[in-house]
Design a protein around this motif. Structure first.
Motif, PDB file in Angstrom:
ATOM      1  N   PRO A  86     -10.694  -6.049   1.293  1.00  0.00           N
ATOM      2  CA  PRO A  86      -9.695  -4.976   1.202  1.00  0.00           C
ATOM      3  C   PRO A  86      -9.221  -4.524   2.583  1.00  0.00           C
ATOM      4  N   ARG A 137      -5.793  -5.352  -1.622  1.00  0.00           N
ATOM      5  CA  ARG A 137      -6.234  -4.076  -2.196  1.00  0.00           C
ATOM      6  C   ARG A 137      -7.650  -4.171  -2.748  1.00  0.00           C
ATOM      7  N   GLU A 138      -8.008  -5.324  -3.349  1.00  0.00           N
ATOM      8  CA  GLU A 138      -9.339  -5.546  -3.913  1.00  0.00           C
ATOM      9  C   GLU A 138      -9.889  -6.859  -3.369  1.00  0.00           C
ATOM     10  N   ARG A 164      -2.016  -7.254  -8.840  1.00  0.00           N
ATOM     11  CA  ARG A 164      -2.781  -6.009  -8.799  1.00  0.00           C
ATOM     12  C   ARG A 164      -3.795  -5.978  -7.665  1.00  0.00           C
ATOM     13  N   LYS A 165      -4.063  -7.146  -7.042  1.00  0.00           N
ATOM     14  CA  LYS A 165      -5.058  -7.184  -5.968  1.00  0.00           C
ATOM     15  C   LYS A 165      -4.446  -7.191  -4.578  1.00  0.00           C
ATOM     16  N   VAL A 192      -0.912  -5.696  -2.088  1.00  0.00           N
ATOM     17  CA  VAL A 192       0.220  -4.775  -1.978  1.00  0.00           C
ATOM     18  C   VAL A 192       1.227  -5.411  -1.033  1.00  0.00           C
ATOM     19  N   GLY A 244       2.107   2.340  -2.258  1.00  0.00           N
ATOM     20  CA  GLY A 244       0.734   2.234  -1.783  1.00  0.00           C
ATOM     21  C   GLY A 244       0.554   1.274  -0.632  1.00  0.00           C
ATOM     22  N   TYR A 245       1.648   0.656  -0.144  1.00  0.00           N
ATOM     23  CA  TYR A 245       1.516  -0.323   0.943  1.00  0.00           C
ATOM     24  C   TYR A 245       0.962   0.315   2.207  1.00  0.00           C
ATOM     25  N   ALA A 286      -2.736   1.009   2.094  1.00  0.00           N
ATOM     26  CA  ALA A 286      -3.530  -0.215   2.174  1.00  0.00           C
ATOM     27  C   ALA A 286      -3.457  -0.843   3.559  1.00  0.00           C
TER      28      ALA A 286
END
Length: 305
Positions: free
Chosen positions: A59, A134-135, A146-147, A149, A155-156, A159
């Motif tokens: 992440p 992100r994950e 979803r993992k 950005v 949300g960029y 992250a």
């Protein structure tokens, strides 16, 4: 019936029975090549190119070209969330009305169709370079939306920030941002220009204002100019009203205080001068005094450092 004729008939019958046995024996092994030919006639399993992680990704990591790779994946096992290169039609696309291979356009029309397919399936690998993880993603695991950005997504910025750092925006103009030549990703110093306070030194109305300038932040990373987190390929300057800087929590407090004291300016640093310390600059304590000088009866305040 003559004995000779009986013998001939018996020999012919034996020969016929022997020939039948030979033919039967020869026919049995012929089934294997037929089976092999039948198996060879089964079409190969169609494969699609899926974008996967070339190595373990953590992440907050920003994706580079070396972090991504294309991997062959059975078409019937491709999840709709996977990112493909668009060269192989997926069952879901065919069910939605994608034309059969014989009916697909060729030439220039095919190029336009491929471009539209890339837009629908995620496009080329280069489109995801610069995205932020992100994950956690393991090596060989398909990249899913979803993992990561992508730049410009919600949300960029959160992250993209380094762990423990904060994003803070300040107002800038063409003059205070090096003429617009400060781009996202550059390193800058932050200068504060403020009016000096003479306190009870006897300043009177009509005296000229005194200003002082000092560096309050050094080697600070520029995250964005306005809402642009990266400049275009051909852009050499960006003119904006705000600059978002990456600072530590205590540096954010110092920067907020400096904003209230005067005008802030950004000073662009050379690429060769970005390896030094980053953050607040310790204030230099100077002893100063002010004296009033009368010249021809007109008072003038002179600050002595």
């Amino acid at each position: 019936m003559k004995p000779a004729r009986i013998i001939v008939i018996c020999v012919a019958a034996v020969a016929a029975i022997g020939l039948a046995l030979v033919v039967r024996a020869m026919g049995s092994p012929s089934n294997s090549p037929t089976a092999v030919a039948t198996a060879a006639a089964v079409p190969a399993r169609p494969m699609a190119k899926v974008l996967v992680a070339a190595k373990d990704l953590q992440p907050g990591q920003r994706l580079t070209e070396a972090d991504l790779a294309w991997k062959d994946w059975p078409v019937d096992e491709v999840n709709p969330a996977f990112i493909t290169d668009g060269t192989t039609p997926l069952p879901s696309a065919e069910a939605a009305g994608d034309p059969a291979p014989a009916a697909r356009p060729e030439g220039a029309v095919a190029s336009v169709t491929r471009a539209a397919s890339n837009l629908a399936t995620g496009g080329a690998k280069a489109d995801y370079v610069g995205s932020v993880v992100r994950e956690p993603i393991l090596a060989g695991e398909p990249i899913v939306g979803r993992k990561i950005v992508r730049a410009g997504d919600s949300g960029y910025m959160a992250a993209y920030l380094e762990p423990g750092m904060r994003a803070m925006a300040i107002r800038v103009t063409v003059e205070t941002a090096a003429g617009g030549f400060i781009l996202p990703g550059d390193r800058v110093d932050v200068l504060l220009t403020r009016e000096t306070t003479l306190g009870n030194m006897g300043a009177q109305e009509g005296d000229r204002s005194k200003f002082a300038s000092s560096t309050v932040m050094q080697n600070i990373k520029v995250l964005a100019i306005d809402q642009s987190t990266r400049a275009g390929d051909d852009e050499q300057a960006v003119v904006g009203a705000t600059a978002t800087l990456e600072v530590g929590p205590r540096d954010a407090e110092a920067l907020a205080l400096a904003k209230s004291e005067g005008e802030l300016s950004l000073v662009l640093r050379s690429y060769a001068d970005t390896g030094g310390p980053s953050g607040r600059v310790a204030p230099v304590v100077r002893q100063s005094s002010a004296i009033r000088v009368y010249r021809g009866g007109a008072p003038e305040v002179v600050v002595v450092q």
